[in-house]
Design a protein around this motif. Structure first.
Motif, PDB file in Angstrom:
ATOM      1  N   UNK A  62       5.471   9.785  -8.217  1.00 40.96           N
ATOM      2  CA  UNK A  62       5.817   9.385  -9.601  1.00 40.96           C
ATOM      3  C   UNK A  62       4.617   9.456 -10.544  1.00 40.96           C
ATOM      4  N   UNK A  63       3.603  10.149 -10.162  1.00 39.87           N
ATOM      5  CA  UNK A  63       2.381  10.299 -10.969  1.00 39.87           C
ATOM      6  C   UNK A  63       1.823   8.957 -11.455  1.00 39.87           C
ATOM      7  N   UNK A  64       2.008   7.939 -10.671  1.00 37.14           N
ATOM      8  CA  UNK A  64       1.449   6.626 -11.016  1.00 37.14           C
ATOM      9  C   UNK A  64       2.144   5.925 -12.158  1.00 37.14           C
ATOM     10  N   UNK A  65       3.393   6.357 -12.438  1.00 35.65           N
ATOM     11  CA  UNK A  65       4.059   5.776 -13.614  1.00 35.65           C
ATOM     12  C   UNK A  65       5.016   4.638 -13.285  1.00 35.65           C
ATOM     13  N   UNK A  66       5.149   4.338 -12.004  1.00 33.80           N
ATOM     14  CA  UNK A  66       6.069   3.260 -11.624  1.00 33.80           C
ATOM     15  C   UNK A  66       5.470   1.904 -11.954  1.00 33.80           C
ATOM     16  N   UNK A  67       6.319   0.975 -12.329  1.00 37.98           N
ATOM     17  CA  UNK A  67       5.824  -0.366 -12.656  1.00 37.98           C
ATOM     18  C   UNK A  67       5.847  -1.285 -11.426  1.00 37.98           C
ATOM     19  N   UNK A  68       6.810  -0.999 -10.533  1.00 35.87           N
ATOM     20  CA  UNK A  68       6.995  -1.905  -9.392  1.00 35.87           C
ATOM     21  C   UNK A  68       5.783  -1.926  -8.456  1.00 35.87           C
ATOM     22  N   UNK A  69       5.388  -3.111  -8.035  1.00 37.96           N
ATOM     23  CA  UNK A  69       4.256  -3.236  -7.119  1.00 37.96           C
ATOM     24  C   UNK A  69       4.730  -3.191  -5.665  1.00 37.96           C
ATOM     25  N   UNK A  99       0.831  -1.211   0.000  1.00 40.24           N
ATOM     26  CA  UNK A  99       0.000   0.000   0.000  1.00 40.24           C
ATOM     27  C   UNK A  99       0.861   1.255   0.000  1.00 40.24           C
ATOM     28  N   UNK A 100       1.985   1.207   0.711  1.00 41.74           N
ATOM     29  CA  UNK A 100       2.865   2.374   0.772  1.00 41.74           C
ATOM     30  C   UNK A 100       3.546   2.577  -0.582  1.00 41.74           C
ATOM     31  N   UNK A 101       3.939   1.479  -1.204  1.00 43.06           N
ATOM     32  CA  UNK A 101       4.507   1.570  -2.557  1.00 43.06           C
ATOM     33  C   UNK A 101       3.526   2.274  -3.498  1.00 43.06           C
ATOM     34  N   UNK A 102       2.273   1.859  -3.415  1.00 43.48           N
ATOM     35  CA  UNK A 102       1.242   2.472  -4.282  1.00 43.48           C
ATOM     36  C   UNK A 102       1.084   3.963  -4.007  1.00 43.48           C
ATOM     37  N   UNK A 103       1.045   4.316  -2.703  1.00 44.74           N
ATOM     38  CA  UNK A 103       0.876   5.732  -2.333  1.00 44.74           C
ATOM     39  C   UNK A 103       2.028   6.585  -2.870  1.00 44.74           C
ATOM     40  N   UNK A 104       3.251   6.105  -2.674  1.00 40.49           N
ATOM     41  CA  UNK A 104       4.417   6.863  -3.126  1.00 40.49           C
ATOM     42  C   UNK A 104       4.424   6.966  -4.645  1.00 40.49           C
ATOM     43  N   UNK A 105       3.992   5.912  -5.291  1.00 34.32           N
ATOM     44  CA  UNK A 105       3.909   5.939  -6.756  1.00 34.32           C
ATOM     45  C   UNK A 105       2.956   7.045  -7.196  1.00 34.32           C
TER      46      UNK A 105
END
Lengths: 262, 475
Positions: B172-179, B162-168
């Motif tokens: 990163x404007x939701x552009x990160x691929x990593x889950x 969930x934290x990865x998603x929030x930071x993305x």
């Protein structure tokens, strides 16, 4: 049970059976009597006893709880020893009655006097009667032991049942993870917050299952009914007995919640 | 800050269904417990330290007026200002006015539970200020727009995913691929984002772990050093604290700090422990131009006078919730306000009123584990019981429970009737169980049989069996 020694020579113990034992599992009361008699005491059971008042006390109904506290004091004040096969009911009498009756000096003093003479069963057997090395019972199998919260934290009961059980022939004790975490019973708690209670008892059942024990023991019938009931719902094949039943060698009856032999 | 302690039951139910939350909670639980135990066992006579901590807190509460006055004088002598706030509204108004005076646009904050108690973030945001939480956990939940769920680990309910998603989404404007990203990577990223905020903030707001009357210092502990950047870099430092946090001397504070770190995180000492004394002095290399201490009452003097005084000893370590099996099952949000777990179940009703918090004192099995780990020996189960009796006296218990108690009490206080009725009821129940030994369902005991079988009673009560045996044995 063919004791013929005249009772007047033996010290007398009054048994406070607790309402749950009275209503649901007389065998625990009988086992307690046998243990006390084996330890050299004569047992009396005051007929007017009902409940220690915990349901009222824990619900904030102090007046009703105090009425029950006075009732218990009246019935038991003439005895030198009062023994209770439950840490939570013994804890109520020992630690909470004096607090509950603090508004009335006379009754509070009476509560203190009763508190001094009231014992949880396993503590009485190890610390007063000194008979712990001569427990003759046998119980073949692996057991695990749940430390009920009130007994553990109000009366410091942890080692006593284990000391007694270590003398039972054939019995092997395997401790569970988080053996001192609440099982989720909590008196009326388990009815008022069934979902939370369910999660807590499920965690407990998982810890019991992990030990590989065939039998669960504890010193409080409320906790036992909660854990046994959950294990039966989940088809976990672990039997549950009150520690007194095993110590007295009275496990010839169905375990808690088990089908009756026909 | 959301306010929904009235919704405890549905919130708890939802929490039990929330898989992410359950995953996060089960991972966190044993960590706190094990670390505390190791730290306590390594300390020579922790029990004696607890006793000392309790005495220090009791003494401070007993003479709170004197120590608060001394504190005020010492803060002023160091060039700081003291503001007294009777309630949350006054505290918010004081802080907003100070921000206006400083012409603030950006405010950095290190973790303060009193800040949550007065809802300062919402007030500042509504006033057009940019508020940045700088404690990593607080930063995470600020992004998630959620309140803290634990008083020392506010984002404990969040999983790494969930934290990865929030930071993305926010970095990163939701552009990160990593889950799923590694923890050091996430920490470094937050640190980079926050560094710029620290350097450009106009006002820094902190709480206070202790207020030291002797020196006029406030003690601040963190493991991230964010409080130090929050109070040294901006032009103005505002510290908010409950008046209950005052202790007489530095020596007292050091005793309590030893208790705090061990009880909270199992550390001997938190990584950063700072004593702040007023604003920057001539020759100081850093520090704010102005220092303001806002002292909040919000029901605390009322607590001081009554039967709940012992609750004011609390040093906010979180050990009670870490060891609470109910908290472990439902997490902090279910409690519906700033303070969750056992200490919250006592404190919240006392601050906001019993009528709005009916469930909190009852959502506890009275197992007593919280009190056994409390560093200042607050008898939490006893206080919860006292709240229950206040509720009962004020008629706040629901009528079903009240009736049930009256019905049971009627019989329990009439032994003869009780035993006759019990004997009958037992016989009926036993017959209904038809030898199966238990009930899968029993309409009048649905609360029980919803999730577990109910052992069936034997044919007769113990009293009946005993009577008959006594007759046979001639007892």
């Amino acid at each position: 049970m063919t004791d013929t020694t005249p009772t007047r020579e033996k010290p007398i113990v009054a048994l406070f059976a607790t309402c749950l034992v009275d209503l649901f599992r007389p065998n625990v009361g009988l086992a307690t009597v046998r243990l006390l008699e084996q330890a050299g005491f004569a047992v009396e059971v005051p007929q007017q006893q009902t409940c220690c008042g915990q349901p009222a006390y824990n619900s904030g109904d102090d007046d009703r709880a105090a009425a029950l506290a006075r009732q218990v004091i009246r019935q038991f004040e003439r005895y030198s020893y009062v023994v209770v096969p439950s840490g939570s009911c013994a804890g109520t009498i020992i630690t909470h009655y004096p607090e509950l009756l603090r508004g009335d000096k006379e009754w509070q003093d009476a509560a203190y006097r009763l508190a001094e003479r009231t014992w949880e069963l396993t503590r009485f057997l190890t610390e007063v009667s000194g008979q712990q090395t001569e427990v003759p019972a046998e119980y073949a199998g692996r057991i695990t032991y749940h430390d009920s919260c009130s007994g553990l934290r109000e009366l410091n009961i942890r080692q006593q049942p284990r000391t007694l059980l270590s003398a039972v022939k054939g019995l092997e004790l395997v401790e569970m993870e988080e053996r001192d975490t609440c099982c989720g019973f909590g008196g009326t708690f388990c009815i008022k917050y069934p979902e939370i209670s369910e999660r807590m008892v499920s965690n407990k059942v998982e810890a019991i299952r992990q030990t590989g024990a065939e039998t669960l023991l504890a010193g409080d019938l409320g906790c036992l009914m909660n854990m046994a009931g959950r294990m039966q719902r989940l088809n976990v094949p672990v039997r549950a007995y009150h520690v007194a039943e095993v110590l007295a060698g009275m496990t010839d009856v169905p375990a808690i919640g088990e089908e009756e032999n026909r | 800050m959301q306010f929904s302690p009235q919704q405890f039951k549905p919130q708890a139910r939802a929490a039990l269904q929330d898989q992410d939350l359950q995953q996060a909670l089960s991972r966190a639980k044993s960590g706190f417990i094990d670390k505390r135990r190791v730290a306590v066992e390594a300390f020579d006579d922790f029990e004696a330290l607890r006793e000392r901590g309790k005495r220090i807190r009791n003494h401070a509460l007993e003479h709170m007026d004197i120590y608060l006055e001394r504190l005020e004088a010492q803060v002023q002598a160091a060039g700081g200002h003291v503001h007294w706030a009777e309630d949350a509204e006054q505290a918010r108004a004081i802080i907003l006015e100070l921000c206006h005076k400083a012409s603030a646009k950006r405010v950095t904050k290190s973790k303060t539970m009193v800040g949550e108690e007065i809802g300062i973030n919402e007030a500042m945001e509504a006033d057009g200020l940019e508020v940045v939480e700088t404690d990593l956990g607080e930063y995470i939940i600020q992004l998630a727009e959620e309140p803290p769920s634990h008083i020392i680990a506010p984002a404990i309910h969040k999983t790494r995913q969930q934290i990865t998603e929030l930071f993305d989404r926010y970095h990163h404007r939701g552009e990160l691929k990593k889950k799923l990203r590694e923890i050091p990577e996430l920490v470094n990223e937050a640190r980079e984002v926050l560094r710029e905020k620290f350097l450009t903030a106009d006002v820094g707001i902190t709480g206070a772990n202790f207020l030291i009357a002797e020196t006029g210092s406030i003690a601040l502990v963190t493991n991230e050093g964010n409080a130090d950047l929050t109070h040294t870099l901006p032009r103005m430092h505002i510290s908010i604290s409950g008046i209950d946090k005052v202790v007489p001397t530095l020596e007292d504070a050091s005793t309590l700090l030893r208790l705090l770190a061990r009880s909270a995180t199992g550390q001997e000492m938190s990584t950063y422990t700072t004593f702040v004394n007023g604003p920057r002095r001539d020759g100081d290399p850093d520090g704010p131009d102005e220092f303001h201490l806002v002292l909040l009452d919000n029901g605390r003097t009322r607590m001081l006078q009554g039967q709940f005084r012992e609750m004011l000893r609390c040093i906010r370590c979180g050990a009670c919730m870490n060891h609470c099996p109910v908290y472990a099952a439902v997490g902090g949000h279910a409690y519906g306000w700033v303070y969750p777990g056992p200490m919250g179940s006592v404190l919240t009703p006392l601050i906001v009123g019993l009528d709005k918090t009916r469930d909190l004192p009852h959502a506890c099995t009275l197992n007593g584990r919280c009190a056994s780990v409390c560093p200042v020996k607050i008898p939490l189960p006893k206080l919860l019981r006292q709240l229950r009796s206040e509720q009962y006296r004020e008629g706040l218990m629901d009528s079903r429970n009240r009736l049930g108690l009256a019905f049971w009490g009627f019989f329990a206080t009439r032994p003869r009737l009780y035993h006759t009725a019990a004997g009958l009821a037992i016989r009926v129940l036993h017959a209904l169980s038809r030898g199966r030994g238990r009930f899968r369902r029993l309409p009048m005991a649905a609360g029980w049989t919803g999730s577990r079988d109910l052992p069936a009673p034997s044919r007769r009560t113990f009293q009946q069996v005993w009577k008959q045996q006594s007759k046979e044995r001639g007892r």
